[in-house]
Write an enzyme that holds these catalytic residues in place. Structure first.
Site, PDB file in Angstrom:
ATOM      1  N   GLU A   1       2.400  35.066  68.287  1.00  0.00           N
ATOM      2  CA  GLU A   1       3.655  34.563  67.726  1.00  0.00           C
ATOM      3  C   GLU A   1       3.404  33.616  66.556  1.00  0.00           C
ATOM      4  OE1 GLU A   1       4.705  33.900  71.980  1.00  0.00           O
ATOM      5  OE2 GLU A   1       6.762  34.095  71.277  1.00  0.00           O
TER       6      GLU A   1
ATOM      7  N   ARG B   1      12.122  31.196  86.156  1.00  0.00           N
ATOM      8  CA  ARG B   1      13.524  31.589  85.921  1.00  0.00           C
ATOM      9  C   ARG B   1      13.868  32.830  86.728  1.00  0.00           C
ATOM     10  NH1 ARG B   1      12.538  31.826  79.864  1.00  0.00           N
ATOM     11  NH2 ARG B   1      12.002  29.669  79.397  1.00  0.00           N
TER      12      ARG B   1
ATOM     13  N   ARG C   1       8.791  26.970  64.750  1.00  0.00           N
ATOM     14  CA  ARG C   1       9.429  27.850  65.709  1.00  0.00           C
ATOM     15  C   ARG C   1      10.715  27.191  66.189  1.00  0.00           C
ATOM     16  NH1 ARG C   1       8.586  28.553  72.005  1.00  0.00           N
ATOM     17  NH2 ARG C   1       9.948  30.341  72.263  1.00  0.00           N
TER      18      ARG C   1
ATOM     19  N   ASN D   1       5.110  24.357  66.863  1.00  0.00           N
ATOM     20  CA  ASN D   1       5.979  24.760  67.972  1.00  0.00           C
ATOM     21  C   ASN D   1       6.253  23.494  68.788  1.00  0.00           C
ATOM     22  OD1 ASN D   1       7.210  25.810  70.213  1.00  0.00           O
ATOM     23  ND2 ASN D   1       5.704  27.442  70.556  1.00  0.00           N
TER      24      ASN D   1
ATOM     25  N   HIS E   1      12.204  35.618  72.257  1.00  0.00           N
ATOM     26  CA  HIS E   1      10.877  36.227  72.079  1.00  0.00           C
ATOM     27  C   HIS E   1      10.838  37.184  70.889  1.00  0.00           C
ATOM     28  CE1 HIS E   1       9.913  35.675  76.652  1.00  0.00           C
ATOM     29  NE2 HIS E   1       9.372  34.693  75.955  1.00  0.00           N
TER      30      HIS E   1
END
Ligand code: ADP
Length: 371
Positions: free
Chosen positions: A355, A215, A65, A8, A154
């Site tokens: 993940e 965010r 990823r 990642n 996601h």
């Protein structure tokens, strides 16, 4: 037995995890790449360090990823030069995220030329959302020309967690409808119908939807025109404000929900309001996705906040008893797998996300390898 290395790559960090079957045999994080005082000078040095550290014997795949797969990548994709070029072409859609993944792919392919590499996209799971769920009501020619639509993110987490929820409840994932709430630093909600995403809260970028650490989540786009025209802020500054100084950070000055909770307990009014905004937004999306799905078999919390904060779970679903949704205080505090009362019409679950494991499994699927 096939080993898979999951990478990642962020703009200044690389996270890695080496799987043997479903077991993790090595993992780590290289941070502050290229920064003064950082461990390494660039991504190449970071990945070289990782390769030196781990045992590459029996490595069957590298799974990367990648945040944005645009409209074209709808599943895990074996990487070749053409795929790299297509991911490069998507950079304008994800200027903050895709370049780092591309660097990771480029370096890993050079260092491990004989190991097949797979790109697993955060957007791919949402490819099943019907057109009316991804189309915004704007000028069609502009939308088409500039690839403006909802993509969602996601995806690996929502896919993994919705499937695990069905298994946990002893149900067939293909016949189970789940609302998944991924609440980490980034946060998104997803409506999953029979294992397929049919609605999600993030959009063309990971900015809209739920309130996040830094965010803003959903705002009226007019805010941007107003800040530009009336307040005189340049666009870059507005983007920076909404993505890095919005959300909990913007409302309270801290982005970690634990700090917000501490301040709220101490009576801080900003923290109290931020908590209320955060939880109300989740409740609004739960309501919307109940309406999208019609029949809901479970609601599942996951990621840092979802897995660890009983107070957020309880507050987000409060007042929904008439809809068959409630949280049992003891089960919630203990963090049982099912936190709704016995016999509740809609079970509420807590399922830790993974993940990296999902990326490893999807990489194997793309290469027809078994675990
Ligand atoms: P990322 O999106 O970076 O993967 P995580 O899923 O690890 O993030 O979630 C990180 C967030 O989880 C932290 O910012 C923190 O606000 C929250 N968190 C972690 N533990 C707790 C806790 N015990 N209570 C409340 N919030 C928590």
């Amino acid at each position: 037995m096939s080993r898979v290395l999951v990478l990642n790559s962020g703009s200044s960090s690389v996270k890695y995890r080496l799987f043997d079957g479903a077991a993790t045999v090595a993992k780590g994080l290289v941070e502050r790449i290229g920064e003064s005082g950082g461990e390494v000078a660039d991504h190449r040095a970071a990945l070289q360090g990782i390769m030196d550290e781990i045992d590459l014997e029996g490595l069957a795949a590298v799974g990367h990823r990648v945040v944005h797969g645009g409209a074209e990548f709808t599943g895990p994709t074996v990487i070749d030069d053409a795929v790299v070029a297509r991911v490069e072409a998507l950079v304008p859609l994800a200027p903050l995220h895709n370049p780092a993944a591309l660097t990771g792919i480029e370096v890993a392919r050079k260092l491990l030329p004989d190991v097949p590499q797979v790109a697993v996209f955060d957007t791919a799971f949402h490819a099943t959302i019907p057109p009316e769920g991804v189309t915004w009501a704007i000028d069609k020619s502009l939308a088409e020309r500039w690839q403006i639509r909802r993509y969602g993110f996601h995806g690996t987490s929502h896919a993994y967690v919705s499937r695990r929820t069905a298994q946990l409840l002893g149900r067939d994932p293909a016949e189970t409808n789940v609302i998944t709430l991924h609440l980490g630093n980034g946060a998104s909600a997803c409506a999953v119908e029979g294992g397929r995403s049919v609605a999600t809260s993030m959009g063309m970028s990971p900015l809209p939807g739920l309130v996040m650490g830094t965010r803003s989540g959903d705002i009226d786009p007019t805010v941007i025109f107003h800040l530009h025209r009336v307040a005189g802020l340049p666009l870059d500054e507005i983007e920076n404000s909404l993505t890095r100084h919005g959300g909990l950070q913007g409302m309270t000055g801290v982005n970690d929900l634990r700090s917000v909770l501490e301040r709220r307990t101490a009576g801080d009014p900003d923290a109290t309001l931020a908590f209320d905004v955060y939880c109300r937004r989740i409740r609004e999306y739960v309501g919307a996705y109940l309406a999208v799905l019609g029949r809901v078999d479970a609601i599942t919390f996951t990621a840092g906040v979802g897995e660890n904060s009983p107070v957020v779970r309880a507050a987000s679903l409060s007042g929904l008893d008439p809809l068959g949704i409630s949280v049992d205080p003891e089960r919630n505090e203990r963090r049982d797998e099912v936190i709704s009362p016995h016999g509740a019409r809609i079970p509420v679950c807590v399922v830790p996300t993974d993940e990296e494991l999902e990326i490893a499994d999807q990489s194997r699927t793309a290469l027809s390898l078994s675990r």
